[in-house]
Design an enzyme around this catalytic site. Structure first.
Site, mmCIF file in Angstrom:
data_model
loop_
_atom_site.group_PDB
_atom_site.id
_atom_site.type_symbol
_atom_site.label_atom_id
_atom_site.label_comp_id
_atom_site.label_asym_id
_atom_site.label_seq_id
_atom_site.Cartn_x
_atom_site.Cartn_y
_atom_site.Cartn_z
ATOM 1 N N SER A 235 0.820 -1.205 0.000
ATOM 2 C CA SER A 235 0.000 0.000 0.000
ATOM 3 C C SER A 235 0.860 1.265 0.000
ATOM 4 C CB SER A 235 -0.953 -0.054 1.181
ATOM 5 O OG SER A 235 -2.094 0.663 0.864
ATOM 6 N N HIS A 378 -7.567 -5.951 1.059
ATOM 7 C CA HIS A 378 -6.351 -5.150 1.117
ATOM 8 C C HIS A 378 -5.482 -5.557 2.306
ATOM 9 C CE1 HIS A 378 -4.104 -1.496 0.332
ATOM 10 N NE2 HIS A 378 -4.207 -1.144 1.602
HETATM 11 C C1 GTR Z 1 -5.519 4.253 2.235
HETATM 12 C C2 GTR Z 1 -5.026 5.116 1.115
HETATM 13 C C3 GTR Z 1 -4.344 4.263 0.089
HETATM 14 C C4 GTR Z 1 -3.413 3.251 0.695
HETATM 15 C C5 GTR Z 1 -3.844 2.707 2.030
HETATM 16 C C6 GTR Z 1 -2.766 2.003 2.845
HETATM 17 O O1 GTR Z 1 -6.215 4.937 3.182
HETATM 18 O O2 GTR Z 1 -6.123 5.787 0.564
HETATM 19 O O3 GTR Z 1 -3.724 5.062 -0.884
HETATM 20 O O4 GTR Z 1 -2.117 3.722 0.738
HETATM 21 O O5 GTR Z 1 -4.382 3.667 2.842
HETATM 22 O O6 GTR Z 1 -1.614 2.453 2.927
HETATM 23 O O7 GTR Z 1 -3.108 0.969 3.437
#
Ligand code: GTR
Length: 399
Positions: A235, A378
């Protein structure tokens, strides 16, 4: 009021909030606008790039400069001194590894910054061993070398068992992941002038700078093979891994796990998180100039496939998760697909990728490029690590 109406009220409030947060977010492929990607193989002046030397000395530096100026900020590399102190070293994992902590101290103009590297080094392999560096933005629980706390995010036992050094640092040693306090470490200490520039470094560049200092240590450590080195992030850490690997050619493999907007995903698709959304939630990740492209992606002189291109001919791996639509899995794949043309057209390394995305849970590993989309949400999981190390074994000829 009894329990049930309260629950219903809370549920309604929660979904109203969610709807508000996502109301401007496109998750529909048919609403992706028509776009034209900038050509990695054409200079800003319009000249076609055909040879390795034109790529190496002209176009690649030009692309990196465009990313510095418009997206991540101008990376600083000068400092006065760097030192490495092994703070602790002991046997770990029932003798299968050595746990080591190294403090890296860097100074400039009398100011100092300390970065701590945690390492688990396999004992039962021929030394020096290949190394994985995780850029950790999820705090101390995800980097425990005592192994009292174990998380899939950093499965150190598994990495060691596969014969790789498991190394990790905390991004907060460089810059807090916080709008108010991000300046307090690297930026205020070593590079305060960056804070006043429209193309100054912000956290992603500061974190990438930290990964480069870890590599400085790998180059000096006799039990680590810096030529078989992997930088990996998830991420926001994946955005950082790509920015690190694109610039610093000492990394053999660069891995982006679900890096999404400002990472592997193409900005021009406007699918999931957009430039405007990321700049309003996390303005301190990117350079101030990046805001010029809020709802104006077609004006960007780069798109994220060009970051992939800058990694060539070294290996690059992009991973997505099917339920992580916010990160735009298709945009992540297309970036790899379009960026990979440089391998073939400049370096003569064929990358047989299909424009259609691979199926879920069916990794595609070509000689220099890897991709998978797994089921689920995620996160950085054991499944992801398995695929990355399979790819690395193949790339390093360790199978
Ligand atoms: C979210 C963000 C993403 C991603 C994520 C993370 O809130 O919008 O771009 O980077 O965090 O790092 O888990």
């Amino acid at each position: 009021m009894d329990l049930i109406p309260w629950t219903i009220l809370l549920l309604c409030l929660f979904s109203a909030q969610l709807a508000h947060a996502q109301e401007n977010t496109n998750y529909d492929e048919s609403n992706v606008p028509n776009y034209t990607l900038p050509d990695p193989l054409q200079t800003v002046e319009g000249t076609a790039v055909e040879s390795i030397s034109e790529w190496k000395f002209q176009r690649r530096p030009e692309i990196l400069h465009l990313f510095s100026e418009n997206v991540y900020g101008n990376m600083q590399h000068h400092f006065d001194t760097i030192s490495f102190t092994e703070i602790s070293e002991e046997s770990a994992l029932n003798g299968a590894a050595t746990a080591r902590q190294v403090e890296i101290a860097i100074s400039r103009d009398g100011q100092k910054l300390n970065l701590v590297l945690n390492l688990l080094i396999p004992n039962n392999v021929s030394s020096p061993a290949p190394v994985t560096l995780l850029i950790n933005h999820r705090g101390p629980d995800n980097m425990d070398i005592s192994r009292e706390i174990k998380k899939e995010f950093w499965p150190a036992e598994y990495i060691v068992d596969r014969g790789y050094v498991a190394a990790v640092f905390d991004v907060e040693d460089l810059a807090d992941d916080n709008k108010e306090t991000y300046t307090e470490d690297l930026l205020e200490q070593l590079y305060p002038e960056e804070l006043d520039k429209p193309d100054g470094m912000r956290t992603i560049s500061a974190w990438a700078w930290g990964a480069m200092r870890a590599m400085d240590y790998f180059e000096r450590a006799p039990d680590i093979d810096e030529n078989r080195s992997i930088v990996i992030g998830h991420s926001r850490g994946g955005k950082t891994a790509l920015w690190t690997g694109a610039q610093d050619q000492r990394w053999a493999i660069t891995i982006s796990n679900e890096s999404g907007a400002g990472g592997a995903a193409l900005s021009r698709r406007r699918f999931g998180e957009t430039v405007q959304q990321i700049n309003s939630s996390f303005p301190y990740w990117f350079t101030p100039n990046f805001e010029k492209y809020n709802n104006n992606e077609s004006a960007l002189p780069v798109d994220q496939h060009m970051l992939i291109a800058c990694i060539a001919p070294r290996a690059v791996y992009v991973a997505s998760a099917a339920e992580d639509q916010w990160a735009d899995p298709r945009g992540e794949y297309l970036s790899l697909y379009h960026g990979a043309t440089v391998f073939d057209e400049i370096f003569g390394i064929p990358i047989p990728l299909d424009e259609e995305m691979p199926e879920v849970n069916s990794p595609v590993h070509t000689s220099h490029v890897g991709y998978h989309i797994r089921e689920g949400e995620h996160d950085l999981t054991r499944y992801d690590w398995e695929q990355f190390l399979n790819f690395a074994d193949q790339y390093f000829g360790l199978e």
